[in-house]
Scaffold this motif. Structure first.
Motif, PDB file in Angstrom:
ATOM      1  N   ILE A   1       0.851  -1.183   0.000  1.00 10.37           N
ATOM      2  CA  ILE A   1       0.000   0.000   0.000  1.00 10.37           C
ATOM      3  C   ILE A   1       0.887   1.232   0.000  1.00 10.37           C
ATOM      4  CG2 ILE A   1      -1.722   1.298   1.316  1.00 10.37           C
ATOM      5  CD1 ILE A   1      -2.874  -1.330   2.250  1.00 10.37           C
ATOM      6  N   ARG A   2       0.693   2.082  -1.000  1.00 11.05           N
ATOM      7  CA  ARG A   2       1.528   3.276  -1.166  1.00 11.05           C
ATOM      8  C   ARG A   2       0.677   4.543  -1.072  1.00 11.05           C
ATOM      9  NH1 ARG A   2       5.055   1.913  -6.566  1.00 11.05           N
ATOM     10  NH2 ARG A   2       6.359   0.194  -5.759  1.00 11.05           N
ATOM     11  N   PRO A   3       0.370   4.969   0.136  1.00 15.43           N
ATOM     12  CA  PRO A   3      -0.422   6.192   0.286  1.00 15.43           C
ATOM     13  C   PRO A   3       0.426   7.449   0.150  1.00 15.43           C
ATOM     14  CG  PRO A   3       0.126   5.320   2.431  1.00 15.43           C
ATOM     15  CD  PRO A   3       0.708   4.358   1.417  1.00 15.43           C
ATOM     16  N   GLY A   4      -0.248   8.563  -0.095  1.00 15.08           N
ATOM     17  CA  GLY A   4       0.416   9.858  -0.035  1.00 15.08           C
ATOM     18  C   GLY A   4       0.425  10.311   1.418  1.00 15.08           C
ATOM     19  N   LEU A   5       0.304  11.602   1.652  1.00 17.88           N
ATOM     20  CA  LEU A   5       0.259  12.127   3.010  1.00 17.88           C
ATOM     21  C   LEU A   5      -0.906  11.502   3.767  1.00 17.88           C
ATOM     22  CD1 LEU A   5       1.186  14.254   5.153  1.00 17.88           C
ATOM     23  CD2 LEU A   5      -0.530  15.781   4.154  1.00 17.88           C
ATOM     24  N   LEU A   6      -0.624  10.979   4.944  1.00 24.89           N
ATOM     25  CA  LEU A   6      -1.658  10.361   5.763  1.00 24.89           C
ATOM     26  C   LEU A   6      -2.305  11.392   6.670  1.00 24.89           C
ATOM     27  CD1 LEU A   6       0.196   7.063   6.692  1.00 24.89           C
ATOM     28  CD2 LEU A   6      -1.770   7.289   5.157  1.00 24.89           C
ATOM     29  N   ARG A   7      -3.638  11.374   6.687  1.00 24.66           N
ATOM     30  CA  ARG A   7      -4.382  12.311   7.519  1.00 24.66           C
ATOM     31  C   ARG A   7      -5.035  11.575   8.678  1.00 24.66           C
ATOM     32  NH1 ARG A   7      -8.725  14.344   4.454  1.00 24.66           N
ATOM     33  NH2 ARG A   7      -8.264  13.058   2.621  1.00 24.66           N
ATOM     34  N   GLY A   8      -4.961  12.171   9.856  1.00 25.50           N
ATOM     35  CA  GLY A   8      -5.553  11.579  11.043  1.00 25.50           C
ATOM     36  C   GLY A   8      -4.828  12.055  12.286  1.00 25.50           C
ATOM     37  N   HIS A   9      -5.384  11.725  13.431  1.00 27.08           N
ATOM     38  CA  HIS A   9      -4.781  12.170  14.696  1.00 27.08           C
ATOM     39  C   HIS A   9      -3.642  11.250  15.086  1.00 27.08           C
ATOM     40  CE1 HIS A   9      -4.286  13.738  18.709  1.00 27.08           C
ATOM     41  NE2 HIS A   9      -4.456  12.525  19.206  1.00 27.08           N
ATOM     42  N   ARG A  10      -2.470  11.818  15.241  1.00 26.20           N
ATOM     43  CA  ARG A  10      -1.304  11.057  15.670  1.00 26.20           C
ATOM     44  C   ARG A  10      -1.045  11.273  17.164  1.00 26.20           C
ATOM     45  NH1 ARG A  10       2.067   8.843  11.817  1.00 26.20           N
ATOM     46  NH2 ARG A  10       1.874   9.634   9.688  1.00 26.20           N
ATOM     47  N   GLU A  11      -0.637  10.207  17.822  1.00 17.73           N
ATOM     48  CA  GLU A  11      -0.170  10.325  19.197  1.00 17.73           C
ATOM     49  C   GLU A  11       1.306  10.735  19.167  1.00 17.73           C
ATOM     50  OE1 GLU A  11      -2.120   9.949  21.834  1.00 17.73           O
ATOM     51  OE2 GLU A  11      -3.856   9.411  20.585  1.00 17.73           O
ATOM     52  N   GLY A  12       1.803  11.212  20.284  1.00 17.12           N
ATOM     53  CA  GLY A  12       3.221  11.515  20.383  1.00 17.12           C
ATOM     54  C   GLY A  12       3.536  12.958  20.065  1.00 17.12           C
ATOM     55  N   PRO A  13       4.834  13.256  19.897  1.00 14.18           N
ATOM     56  CA  PRO A  13       5.284  14.631  19.657  1.00 14.18           C
ATOM     57  C   PRO A  13       4.627  15.227  18.421  1.00 14.18           C
ATOM     58  CG  PRO A  13       7.147  13.202  20.119  1.00 14.18           C
ATOM     59  CD  PRO A  13       5.962  12.305  19.915  1.00 14.18           C
TER      60      PRO A  13
ATOM     61  N   VAL B   1       0.438  -3.705  -6.050  1.00 18.65           N
ATOM     62  CA  VAL B   1       0.757  -2.360  -5.560  1.00 18.65           C
ATOM     63  C   VAL B   1      -0.510  -1.528  -5.598  1.00 18.65           C
ATOM     64  CG1 VAL B   1       2.084  -0.258  -5.966  1.00 18.65           C
ATOM     65  CG2 VAL B   1       3.160  -2.500  -6.303  1.00 18.65           C
ATOM     66  N   HIS B   2      -0.815  -0.877  -4.489  1.00 14.34           N
ATOM     67  CA  HIS B   2      -2.054  -0.109  -4.382  1.00 14.34           C
ATOM     68  C   HIS B   2      -1.730   1.365  -4.104  1.00 14.34           C
ATOM     69  CE1 HIS B   2      -4.029  -4.040  -4.081  1.00 14.34           C
ATOM     70  NE2 HIS B   2      -3.094  -4.339  -3.187  1.00 14.34           N
ATOM     71  N   GLU B   3      -1.970   2.199  -5.118  1.00 13.78           N
ATOM     72  CA  GLU B   3      -1.792   3.634  -4.957  1.00 13.78           C
ATOM     73  C   GLU B   3      -3.172   4.287  -4.904  1.00 13.78           C
ATOM     74  OE1 GLU B   3       0.933   4.414  -8.186  1.00 13.78           O
ATOM     75  OE2 GLU B   3       2.658   4.091  -6.866  1.00 13.78           O
ATOM     76  N   HIS B   4      -3.234   5.591  -4.993  1.00 13.89           N
ATOM     77  CA  HIS B   4      -4.461   6.324  -4.683  1.00 13.89           C
ATOM     78  C   HIS B   4      -5.709   5.786  -5.390  1.00 13.89           C
ATOM     79  CE1 HIS B   4      -7.440   9.592  -5.169  1.00 13.89           C
ATOM     80  NE2 HIS B   4      -7.120   9.853  -3.913  1.00 13.89           N
ATOM     81  N   ASP B   5      -5.678   5.677  -6.702  1.00 15.77           N
ATOM     82  CA  ASP B   5      -6.885   5.282  -7.434  1.00 15.77           C
ATOM     83  C   ASP B   5      -7.314   3.860  -7.093  1.00 15.77           C
ATOM     84  OD1 ASP B   5      -7.041   7.750  -8.570  1.00 15.77           O
ATOM     85  OD2 ASP B   5      -6.279   7.153 -10.539  1.00 15.77           O
ATOM     86  N   GLU B   6      -6.346   2.960  -6.946  1.00 13.31           N
ATOM     87  CA  GLU B   6      -6.687   1.587  -6.590  1.00 13.31           C
ATOM     88  C   GLU B   6      -7.262   1.527  -5.174  1.00 13.31           C
ATOM     89  OE1 GLU B   6      -7.089  -2.592  -6.284  1.00 13.31           O
ATOM     90  OE2 GLU B   6      -7.192  -1.122  -7.907  1.00 13.31           O
ATOM     91  N   LEU B   7      -6.731   2.316  -4.266  1.00 12.96           N
ATOM     92  CA  LEU B   7      -7.259   2.358  -2.903  1.00 12.96           C
ATOM     93  C   LEU B   7      -8.700   2.862  -2.902  1.00 12.96           C
ATOM     94  CD1 LEU B   7      -4.112   3.763  -1.056  1.00 12.96           C
ATOM     95  CD2 LEU B   7      -5.048   1.444  -0.851  1.00 12.96           C
ATOM     96  N   ARG B   8      -8.982   3.892  -3.721  1.00 15.47           N
ATOM     97  CA  ARG B   8     -10.357   4.384  -3.806  1.00 15.47           C
ATOM     98  C   ARG B   8     -11.283   3.307  -4.382  1.00 15.47           C
ATOM     99  NH1 ARG B   8     -10.685   7.634  -0.178  1.00 15.47           N
ATOM    100  NH2 ARG B   8     -12.795   7.995  -0.952  1.00 15.47           N
ATOM    101  N   ARG B   9     -10.783   2.549  -5.335  1.00 17.91           N
ATOM    102  CA  ARG B   9     -11.607   1.482  -5.915  1.00 17.91           C
ATOM    103  C   ARG B   9     -11.947   0.417  -4.865  1.00 17.91           C
ATOM    104  NH1 ARG B   9     -11.509  -3.432  -7.852  1.00 17.91           N
ATOM    105  NH2 ARG B   9      -9.311  -3.760  -7.303  1.00 17.91           N
ATOM    106  N   LEU B  10     -10.966   0.086  -4.034  1.00 19.46           N
ATOM    107  CA  LEU B  10     -11.211  -0.882  -2.980  1.00 19.46           C
ATOM    108  C   LEU B  10     -12.298  -0.410  -2.025  1.00 19.46           C
ATOM    109  CD1 LEU B  10      -7.543  -1.884  -2.066  1.00 19.46           C
ATOM    110  CD2 LEU B  10      -9.286  -3.415  -3.012  1.00 19.46           C
ATOM    111  N   LEU B  11     -12.309   0.884  -1.754  1.00 25.50           N
ATOM    112  CA  LEU B  11     -13.311   1.426  -0.819  1.00 25.50           C
ATOM    113  C   LEU B  11     -14.708   1.449  -1.401  1.00 25.50           C
ATOM    114  CD1 LEU B  11     -11.278   4.415   0.683  1.00 25.50           C
ATOM    115  CD2 LEU B  11     -11.638   2.143   1.669  1.00 25.50           C
ATOM    116  N   ARG B  12     -14.812   1.366  -2.722  1.00 24.09           N
ATOM    117  CA  ARG B  12     -16.131   1.375  -3.360  1.00 24.09           C
ATOM    118  C   ARG B  12     -16.731  -0.005  -3.502  1.00 24.09           C
ATOM    119  NH1 ARG B  12     -13.538   5.332  -6.695  1.00 24.09           N
ATOM    120  NH2 ARG B  12     -13.167   3.759  -8.321  1.00 24.09           N
TER     121      ARG B  12
END
Length: 224
Positions: free
Chosen positions: A149-161, A212-223
């Motif tokens: 899985i090859r994501p771009g910038l990951l969005r979400g709440h991170r713990e730590g510094p 290999v799963h990049e942005h478009d393939e990841l979106r397809r999986l979610l659909r």
């Protein structure tokens, strides 16, 4: 219970690991076992196992999970290790490969690994070069199925510094994503929760090979 897919998650303390545990709540066909160095608060309603172990004993922990599938969500940043490239490799290269070998020895048929968009061994960027090197070496372990899985910038709440630059990137990413079109679409950002959902969409897939799963393939999986 015998029809459940047993998934061992390694890297439960990170952004993706926590998202995977949260998304697993209510999935009756999944038995999740998380492996971590320290205790992590479980999501409300979670019905899963948490195995705490030093990294030197993670192979035993992975084996104890009796996995059909192993998810590796390990990773650090150059900044987090104060620019120490060897310290970075110790996690993103050495520990990832050690965990993958443990998964193979434990009989897992499928390995799902969080890599990075742009991963390529020949890259002049150290981070992306290491990610690409690891991908190449994972392929040589010959799992029945390897999902990268090859994501771009990951969005979400991170713990730590806090990571100020990353936080700013997350703030502006919805706008920047609109500008990333054509061949640049793969660099679009992704919510950690969506990556977790994609992982569960992939877990247990029967088709063999390296995927290999990049942005478009990841979106397809979610659909699906």
């Amino acid at each position: 219970m015998s029809d459940q897919t047993r998934i061992v998650l390694v890297g439960a303390t990170g952004l993706i690991g926590r998202a995977v545990m949260a998304e697993a709540v209510g999935l009756a066909d999944i038995h999740l076992v998380a492996v971590a160095r320290r205790e992590v608060p479980l999501p409300k309603g979670a019905r899963m196992e948490m195995l705490l172990s030093d990294t030197s004993h993670w192979a035993d922990a992975v084996a104890a999970g009796r996995p059909h599938c192993v998810v590796i969500a390990l990773g650090t940043t150059i900044k987090a290790v104060d620019g120490d490239k060897q310290a970075f490799r110790a996690v993103d290269h050495d520990l990832v490969l050690e965990t993958a070998r443990a998964a193979k020895e434990a009989g897992a048929r499928q390995l799902i690994v969080i890599s990075s968009v742009g991963a390529q061994f020949a890259s002049k960027n150290f981070y992306l070069s290491v990610k690409g090197e690891v991908e190449d070496k994972l392929a040589k372990l010959h799992f029945d199925r390897l999902d990268l899985i090859r994501p771009g910038l990951l969005r979400g709440h991170r713990e730590g510094p806090p990571r100020p630059a990353e936080r700013i990137g997350m703030m502006f990413s919805p706008l920047l994503d609109l500008l990333l079109i054509g061949k640049w679409r793969k660099y679009r950002s992704a919510r950690a929760s969506d990556i977790a959902r994609a992982i569960f969409a992939l877990a247990g897939a029967k088709q063999r090979g390296r995927f290999v799963h990049e942005h478009d393939e990841l979106r397809r999986l979610l659909r699906r």
